[in-house]
Design a protein around this motif. Sequence first.
Motif, PDB file in Angstrom:
ATOM      1  N   ARG A 421       0.713  -1.187  -0.045  1.00 20.28           N
ATOM      2  CA  ARG A 421      -0.105  -0.003  -0.085  1.00 20.28           C
ATOM      3  C   ARG A 421       0.891   1.182   0.058  1.00 20.28           C
ATOM      4  O   ARG A 421       0.497   2.278  -0.864  1.00 20.28           O
ATOM      5  N   VAL A 422       2.010   1.236   0.889  1.00 16.01           N
ATOM      6  CA  VAL A 422       2.743   2.330   0.837  1.00 16.01           C
ATOM      7  C   VAL A 422       3.333   2.752  -0.483  1.00 16.01           C
ATOM      8  O   VAL A 422       3.268   3.650  -0.877  1.00 16.01           O
ATOM      9  N   ARG A 423       4.071   1.539  -1.168  1.00 16.74           N
ATOM     10  CA  ARG A 423       4.388   1.867  -2.446  1.00 16.74           C
ATOM     11  C   ARG A 423       3.664   2.131  -3.494  1.00 16.74           C
ATOM     12  O   ARG A 423       3.928   2.924  -4.275  1.00 16.74           O
ATOM     13  N   LEU A 424       2.435   1.584  -3.372  1.00 18.41           N
ATOM     14  CA  LEU A 424       1.261   2.060  -4.394  1.00 18.41           C
ATOM     15  C   LEU A 424       0.864   3.704  -4.201  1.00 18.41           C
ATOM     16  O   LEU A 424       0.701   4.250  -5.274  1.00 18.41           O
ATOM     17  N   GLY A 425       1.116   4.087  -3.041  1.00 18.46           N
ATOM     18  CA  GLY A 425       0.910   5.362  -2.976  1.00 18.46           C
ATOM     19  C   GLY A 425       1.781   6.481  -3.493  1.00 18.46           C
ATOM     20  O   GLY A 425       1.890   7.454  -3.977  1.00 18.46           O
ATOM     21  N   VAL A 426       3.119   6.110  -3.200  1.00 11.75           N
ATOM     22  CA  VAL A 426       4.213   6.559  -3.955  1.00 11.75           C
ATOM     23  C   VAL A 426       4.108   6.733  -5.481  1.00 11.75           C
ATOM     24  O   VAL A 426       4.133   7.630  -6.158  1.00 11.75           O
ATOM     25  N   GLN A 427       3.490   5.369  -6.096  1.00  9.72           N
ATOM     26  CA  GLN A 427       3.337   5.481  -7.308  1.00  9.72           C
ATOM     27  C   GLN A 427       2.309   6.529  -7.904  1.00  9.72           C
ATOM     28  O   GLN A 427       2.450   7.114  -8.875  1.00  9.72           O
ATOM     29  N   ALA A 428       1.319   6.235  -7.061  1.00  7.59           N
ATOM     30  CA  ALA A 428      -0.117   7.034  -7.335  1.00  7.59           C
ATOM     31  C   ALA A 428       0.397   8.675  -7.348  1.00  7.59           C
ATOM     32  O   ALA A 428       0.123   9.302  -8.237  1.00  7.59           O
ATOM     33  N   ARG A 429       1.133   8.992  -6.530  1.00 11.43           N
ATOM     34  CA  ARG A 429       1.518  10.278  -6.288  1.00 11.43           C
ATOM     35  C   ARG A 429       2.448  11.099  -7.438  1.00 11.43           C
ATOM     36  O   ARG A 429       2.436  11.918  -8.145  1.00 11.43           O
ATOM     37  N   ALA A 430       3.544  10.043  -7.929  1.00  7.68           N
ATOM     38  CA  ALA A 430       4.361  10.209  -8.903  1.00  7.68           C
ATOM     39  C   ALA A 430       3.342  10.101 -10.342  1.00  7.68           C
ATOM     40  O   ALA A 430       3.703  10.995 -11.394  1.00  7.68           O
ATOM     41  N   LEU A 431       2.242   9.465 -10.446  1.00  4.25           N
ATOM     42  CA  LEU A 431       1.671   9.435 -11.714  1.00  4.25           C
ATOM     43  C   LEU A 431       0.859  10.703 -11.901  1.00  4.25           C
ATOM     44  O   LEU A 431       0.731  11.330 -12.803  1.00  4.25           O
TER      45      LEU A 431
END
Length: 529
Positions: A421-431
């Motif tokens: 979940r944490v890494r997906l949050g990083v990816q979502a913000r990057a997108l």
Amino acid sequence: MERLGTGIGWRPEIADAVERMPGIDWVEAVAENVCPGHLPESLVRLRERGVTVIPHGVSLGLGGAERPDAGRLTALAERVQALGAPLVTEHIAFVRAGGPLTASPRLEAGHLLPVPRTRDALDVLCENVRIAQDALPVPLAVENIAALISWPGEEMTEGQFLYELADRTGVRLLIDVANLHTNHVNRGEDPAKALAELPLEAIAYVHVAGGFEREGVWHDSHAHAVPQPVLDILTDLASRVTPPGVLLERDENFPEPGELERELGAIRGALEKGAVEREVNERRAPAEGAALGGLASAERSSWGSRPRETPRAAQVPRETPTRDGAASAEAASEAAGLEGASPEAAPAAGAERARTESTPPTAPPASTTHPAETAVDTPPRDGTVRAEAVTDPARQRLALAQASLLSALVAGTPVPEGFDRVRLGVQARALAGKRADVVAKVAPELPVILGNGYRRAFLGYSHGHPMTDGYRRDALDFAGYLLAGDRLEDARVRAELQEWWLERSGPKPRSRRPGVRLARATRRVLLRR
């Protein structure tokens, strides 16, 4: 494979500098940014000097669940022909999801997202690659991508996945050593192990790029200098094989030309260091090893011309008894996990190219397989099985998985089971951040009109409004979103934004003739009464 030499990514911002750089043998241009009928003058001049130009596609989505779009393939082929390119490249990634396969709205990622390294994904990818190969006039090479996230339940390493892809389709590989470094930092994958598992003889060329690390996450920005760890991976690769070409990528935050030339010098130095290591290792090898190396060299020289495997749909499966008398997992996979190129992707003229299965001299490390699924379909009278009948169930499963992930990243739906979940949050913000940056480039007037509030306003819009049809449409939708509600307090800003939106949202630009403009102004006044 044609020897390319040392190259650099051609971008409009550095076009003049690239033309003047010494020692540039070839360049790579983003295919979607080139118009076949109106090539940039800089690229025309480079071609006239004998500099090879290779188009690099970013929008096919070969790793997606759907078959490649015929219109996108045609557009890519037109760019290949306009540039006189000997090769065309794309990515092993998915860039969109949803649609008919999932009965859900289509979503665009605006970014290259990783494909799960599973048998389902490999079967779909192989068929998609074959469709693209049949539609393109020159050989295709596909690139390994960088990733912030890992798929749960993967069945192969990156090296194994790429080995099987190249072996089953004959496609060439574009190896990005910066992406190997990114996956080392973000996913704990060993670059040396990946290189050891790769079919080095299938390499078309190599990408080198920079990035940055923040809070333990490596961002493949293409906007920073190439770090030493990436050069070390390039040296490791060069100690194993001489790559036909190496290219420096830089997409933004362009430095002075001298700095780019120094980076190219560092790349050449890393290649030379690897070549020296390779010579030392070859001198140390015993005579038997040298003989085996000769066989491997012969295989490398023939890889690019090897025919692709016979589609397993047209093969008669064989059962190979195991110690307990049961059919082996590999034979079962061949019997039921059939795939092949889509019939509609065959060229209109000419007979279909022969596809004979060929096995490289050294088999890849074994990977986990799952029971293959038998397709429920009535076979044709000639006894063959339609390829789509077997890959369609895999496409359905892959489509659901990719739509679930992309929806979580861009639409705020729940995180799929098994993901960090944490890494997906990083990816979502990057997108979201990348989306804001690209829209600002596509529509540079928006940051000017909105001023310092542009980025905050766009990020607020992006959370509940996923992209569905490219960045230009996204820019118009963003402006419409701001105009639809009381989101702009400054009347002047609102008027400017409305004028911008009206100018671009219609089927053609509004007339600027004085009489027409006066009529529009009069109509607005009358409507207010």
